[in-house]
Design an enzyme around this catalytic site. Structure first.
Site, short mmCIF file in Angstrom:
data_model
loop_
_atom_site.label_atom_id
_atom_site.label_comp_id
_atom_site.label_asym_id
_atom_site.label_seq_id
_atom_site.Cartn_x
_atom_site.Cartn_y
_atom_site.Cartn_z
N TRP A 205 0.84 -1.20 0.00
CA TRP A 205 0.00 0.00 0.00
C TRP A 205 0.88 1.26 0.00
O TRP A 205 1.86 1.33 0.76
CB TRP A 205 -0.92 -0.01 1.23
CG TRP A 205 -1.76 1.22 1.29
CD1 TRP A 205 -2.87 1.50 0.52
CD2 TRP A 205 -1.54 2.36 2.10
NE1 TRP A 205 -3.35 2.74 0.81
CE2 TRP A 205 -2.56 3.31 1.79
CE3 TRP A 205 -0.59 2.70 3.06
CZ2 TRP A 205 -2.65 4.55 2.40
CZ3 TRP A 205 -0.69 3.94 3.67
CH2 TRP A 205 -1.71 4.85 3.34
N ASP A 374 -15.81 8.59 -1.04
CA ASP A 374 -16.41 7.90 0.11
C ASP A 374 -17.19 8.88 1.00
O ASP A 374 -16.84 10.05 1.10
CB ASP A 374 -15.25 7.30 0.92
CG ASP A 374 -15.69 6.20 1.85
OD1 ASP A 374 -16.89 6.03 2.04
OD2 ASP A 374 -14.79 5.50 2.37
N ARG A 450 -9.60 -2.48 8.33
CA ARG A 450 -10.29 -1.19 8.15
C ARG A 450 -11.76 -1.32 8.62
O ARG A 450 -12.66 -0.83 7.98
CB ARG A 450 -10.24 -0.75 6.69
CG ARG A 450 -10.27 0.75 6.53
CD ARG A 450 -10.50 1.20 5.10
NE ARG A 450 -10.29 2.64 4.98
CZ ARG A 450 -10.84 3.40 4.05
NH1 ARG A 450 -11.62 2.90 3.14
NH2 ARG A 450 -10.61 4.69 4.02
N TRP A 484 -14.73 2.01 -8.24
CA TRP A 484 -15.08 0.76 -7.55
C TRP A 484 -13.88 0.35 -6.70
O TRP A 484 -12.86 -0.07 -7.23
CB TRP A 484 -15.41 -0.30 -8.60
CG TRP A 484 -15.84 -1.63 -8.08
CD1 TRP A 484 -15.21 -2.39 -7.15
CD2 TRP A 484 -16.98 -2.38 -8.49
NE1 TRP A 484 -15.89 -3.56 -6.95
CE2 TRP A 484 -16.99 -3.59 -7.76
CE3 TRP A 484 -18.02 -2.16 -9.41
CZ2 TRP A 484 -17.97 -4.57 -7.93
CZ3 TRP A 484 -18.99 -3.13 -9.58
CH2 TRP A 484 -18.97 -4.32 -8.83
N ASP A 485 -14.04 0.46 -5.39
CA ASP A 485 -12.91 0.27 -4.48
C ASP A 485 -12.98 -1.11 -3.81
O ASP A 485 -14.02 -1.79 -3.84
CB ASP A 485 -12.94 1.38 -3.42
CG ASP A 485 -11.55 1.79 -2.96
OD1 ASP A 485 -10.63 0.95 -3.05
OD2 ASP A 485 -11.39 2.93 -2.47
N ASN A 487 -10.99 -2.42 -0.30
CA ASN A 487 -9.95 -1.95 0.63
C ASN A 487 -9.37 -2.96 1.59
O ASN A 487 -8.78 -2.57 2.61
CB ASN A 487 -10.48 -0.74 1.40
CG ASN A 487 -10.28 0.54 0.62
OD1 ASN A 487 -9.16 0.85 0.23
ND2 ASN A 487 -11.34 1.26 0.36
N CYS A 533 -10.11 0.31 -8.31
CA CYS A 533 -9.26 0.85 -7.25
C CYS A 533 -9.25 -0.19 -6.15
O CYS A 533 -10.25 -0.85 -5.90
CB CYS A 533 -9.88 2.16 -6.75
SG CYS A 533 -9.09 2.84 -5.28
N ASP A 555 -2.52 4.98 -3.67
CA ASP A 555 -3.02 6.07 -2.82
C ASP A 555 -1.92 7.11 -2.60
O ASP A 555 -2.18 8.19 -2.08
CB ASP A 555 -3.46 5.52 -1.46
CG ASP A 555 -4.92 5.09 -1.48
OD1 ASP A 555 -5.58 5.25 -2.52
OD2 ASP A 555 -5.41 4.57 -0.45
C1 GLA Z 1 -9.26 3.92 -0.71
C2 GLA Z 1 -8.98 4.62 -2.03
C3 GLA Z 1 -8.95 6.11 -1.81
C4 GLA Z 1 -10.28 6.56 -1.24
C5 GLA Z 1 -10.57 5.80 0.04
C6 GLA Z 1 -11.97 6.09 0.53
O1 GLA Z 1 -8.18 4.07 0.17
O2 GLA Z 1 -7.79 4.16 -2.60
O3 GLA Z 1 -8.68 6.79 -3.02
O4 GLA Z 1 -11.28 6.34 -2.18
O5 GLA Z 1 -10.46 4.40 -0.13
O6 GLA Z 1 -12.28 5.45 1.72
#
Ligand code: GLA
EC number: 3.2.1.22
Length: 744
Positions: A205, A374, A450, A484-485, A487, A533, A555
């Site tokens: 990351w 977000d 998270r 579209w994330d 995480n 993403c 990021d």
């Molecule tokens: C991830 C994405 C960021 C942002 C956050 C929002 O970390 O990579 O660009 O959208 O989530 O929570």
């Protein structure tokens, strides 16, 4: 209703008589040619500058005879003969380079397929049955020596780049289910040798896309993800050259990439007889796919190619292939609009008034797409709650999203929205209602990351829920873009709702459903574009690229760090998909302060976005930004579609870095040059361009920073390539850019 979609190679299995066929290729390039010589049983695929030759040997194995630089049609290949065994320890099945080999009969190298049958038998020996050639596609059918297990090897040649797309289809025609314990799309066999060098990409990351290199020694290197997703630790791409001899533009390079967004592995093995094999597919770790009677399993695609023009040539071929043959809307994939994203400006604190005010400011600098990140849904105030509850938060948006979207449209921008569909916070209505929808081993803790858990997208009800809310969101709101994330990665990957022997199908069925949702959404909402993403660049591969228009590489938005990150990214992926935002200074990652111009120039090497808090900008920042956005629009087609030359890479802590991109029609070249810090008053290195038409005349103009005094305004391509160009760069964190325009 799920569309009948081709989630993999889009290759077909045809049965019939072999013919020699010429591709009706969609491009203007020389057509791919696939041939079969019945007298020698030798196949030959010639595409662009590449040749692959395979023969059916006396054991019925499909043996690799050659892969590499294009060979003349006059070069004759005799009947394939299996390699002799090396001793009683290394039998011919192990020593013979095969395109696809099952585990059985004494195989000790990486298998392409391993099956356990219900009677406990685990032996599988595949032999050639038949083949079909259809334009630029070749299918070779193999079958086990006694069981009704069929495997079809599929090859599709891209006439323009010579890149081959491979996949394998396993068919269970036995009377009972069996478990696939390991499966690959196939094996790339290099000409035998001991002097190979492997390059690959690693990361984490905020630090994705580091280029690594090491010799290919006896033994095996496994690049992999066990994370349930592509991951950033390794990316499924490799490049191999001989004797470390290939540089940016010279030398032969074999390269490949796997199109799969789940756990994957690529093994690079130099066997006991110095044969180098590269095998790729879903990760065999914790794997097991129950294939029922009558079912077929198609592997992800493994793409491979060869360039005689160095590692830069290899990435130029990949870029062209991605744009022309993979991205949605190919070969007419759209240029990326300049976007604004609110994340770094507002975090979770989004609301109607705040977003409208940012939108007004973004429009002033020429932004074409406004994206709210977000925080807009459920009870989302921070990352502790809300994921899974995809209703518009009534406190933040009392009138729904419509007023904001209308405002954005009135400012002549389109509207995009952040979603993270495969996740759920335990603090959400969705989880309270469906606690069994997550990946889990019953009775064991749910490991949160998270503060979220992974929904089991393999479940039909979860798939229906995810598709349903996205479809509704897109039907009810005029949305042009989804970010579209994703995480976190998987933990406790159990699927207790299905019989135990089927639980591990989750590794495949999850990803198939992910792709099918993307595919179906695109079909139902054709104007919607999607970004992949995953907390940055943790889900970037040639599989997801078929369904998404762009990706978020990291990021980390520090414009200096980004030079190295973006450099690594482009070894495998086109800058057309590489989103790069201009954000605030000092940057949150390193607390590094950089000029606005520097930040723009760094981002303009990809698909430009703005992620800064515009509420804090001064009038002069808006003026600079307006000018830079306008300039970007005049070079974006070149940057996003052109041929990229890495004139000087930022690798190995280089003090300088330079990229050049030449447009497809050759009329424009764009050069970006960056200086970390001047040392002892040395001048910036002279810049020698590449890829120009040597006889043509080009005029030069700087659009940021200065060319050295005395630089002619016009000169030949030959002059710019061989005499070179001096630029006036000194100090710390300096940048400049210029263009060349060919005279007609
Ligand atoms: C991830 C994405 C960021 C942002 C956050 C929002 O970390 O990579 O660009 O959208 O989530 O929570």
């Amino acid at each position: 209703m799920m569309r009948n979609f081709a989630w993999l190679c889009r290759a077909v299995v045809l049965l019939g008589i072999s013919v020699v066929a010429t591709s009706q290729a969609q491009t203007k390039a020389a057509p791919a040619l696939i041939g079969f010589d019945p007298s020698t049983k030798v196949f030959r695929i010639n595409a662009a500058d590449t040749t692959l030759v395979m023969g059916i040997n006396e054991s019925g194995q499909v043996q690799t005879l050659y892969w590499g630089e294009h060979l003349s049609a006059k070069d004759h290949f005799a009947v394939a003969k299996a390699m002799p065994g090396a001793s009683s320890f290394d039998l011919p099945v192990t020593t013979t380079p095969q395109e696809f080999v099952a585990w059985g009969g004494g195989l000790f190298v990486e298998p392409d397929l391993k099956i356990t049958f219900p009677d406990g038998n685990r032996d599988l020996v595949l032999k050639y049955v038949s083949h079909t050639i259809d334009a630029n596609r070749l299918s070779i059918v193999m079958k086990d020596i006694s069981r009704e297990v069929y495997v079809t090897l599929q090859y599709e040649a891209d006439a323009e780049t010579g890149i081959l797309r491979r996949s394998a289809v396993v068919e269970n025609r036995t009377e009972a289910p069996f478990t696939i314990e390991q499966i690959a799309a196939g094996t790339w066999n290099l000409p035998r040798g001991t002097d190979y060098r492997l390059r690959y990409l690693t990361g984490r990351w905020a630090g994705e896309w580091s280029l690594q290199e090491q010799p290919v020694n006896p033994g095996k290197v496994v690049l992999e993800s066990r994370r349930g997703t592509t991951g950033a630790q390794n990316n499924p791409w490799f490049a191999i050259d001989r004797s470390g001899s290939a540089d940016q533009d010279e030398g032969g390079v074999w390269f490949g990439a796997l199109g799969w967004s789940g756990s994957w592995q690529i093994s690079v093995e130099q066997d006991a007889l110095q044969q180098v094999r590269i095998t790729g597919g879903p990760n065999a770790f914790d794997f097991g796919y129950l294939l029922k009677k009558g079912e077929r399993f198609q592997t992800p695609c493994f793409y491979g190619g060869y360039s005689a023009h160095g590692i830069g040539g290899a990435s130029r071929l990949l870029h062209r292939f991605e744009v022309n043959s993979l991205l949605p809307h190919h070969p007419d994939s759209k240029l990326r609009p300049v976007l604004y994203n609110s994340w770094e400006a507002t975090g979770f604190d989004v609301d109607e008034a705040g977003q409208m005010s940012l939108a007004e400011k973004a429009a002033k600098i020429g932004v074409e797409r406004f994206v709210m990140d977000d925080g807009w849904f459920g009870q989302r105030k921070n990352d502790h709650a809300g994921l899974g509850d995809w209703y518009v938060n009534p406190q933040k948006f009392p009138h729904g999203l419509k007023p904001l979207i209308d405002k954005v449209h009135s400012l002549k921008m389109d509207f995009g929205l952040w979603v993270e569909p495969e996740m759920v916070n335990p603090d959400s209505d969705l989880y309270r209602k469906h606690p069994d929808w997550v990946l889990e081993f019953p009775g064991r803790p749910h490991t949160e990351a998270r503060h979220q858990l992974v929904l089991n997208l393999a479940r039909p009800d979860v798939r229906a829920y995810v598709y349903g809310f996205l479809d509704k969101l897109l039907k009810e709101n005029d949305i042009s873009f989804l970010k579209w994330d994703y995480n976190r990665n998987w933990s406790e990957p159990g699927w207790p709702a299905v019989p135990q022997e089927q639980e591990k199908n989750v590794y495949i069925d999850f990803i198939r459903n992910y792709y099918s949702i993307l595919d179906e959404l695109r079909h139902e909402h054709p104007k919607v574009e999607i970004e992949s993403c995953s907390g940055g660049g943790s889900r970037v591969d040639l599989g997801v690229m078929q369904y998404t228009d762009e990706v978020w590489p990291s990021d980390n938005t520090d414009a200096y760090d980004r030079l190295l990150i973006q450099n690594g990214f482009t070894y495998a992926y086109t800058p057309a998909t590489m989103m790069a935002w201009v954000t605030d200074s000092p940057n949150w990652v390193n607390n590094r302060a950089l000029s606005l111009e520097y930040r723009f120039l760094s981002s303009m090497q990809g698909s430009l976005g703005i992620g800064a808090n515009l509420n804090q900008w001064k009038p002069e920042d808006f003026a600079t930004a307006r000018q830079m956005v306008e300039r970007y629009k005049s070079i974006r087609e070149t940057v996003q579609r052109g041929a990229l030359y890495r004139l000087l890479t930022p690798e190995h802590n280089s003090e300088q870095s330079i990229t050049e991109t030449v447009s497809r029609d050759g009329d424009q070249a764009v050069v970006f040059a960056f200086l970390h810090s001047s040392q002892e008053n040395y001048p910036f290195p002279r810049i020698f361009l590449r890829g120009l038409d040597e006889g043509a005349t080009y005029s030069i103009s700087a659009f940021a920073g200065k060319l050295a005094e005395g630089t002619p305004t016009q000169a030949s391509g030959s002059y710019w390539e061989h005499h070179g160009i001096d630029v006036d760069l000194h100090g710390d964190f300096q940048a400049m850019a210029f263009t060349l325009k060919r005279s007609r």
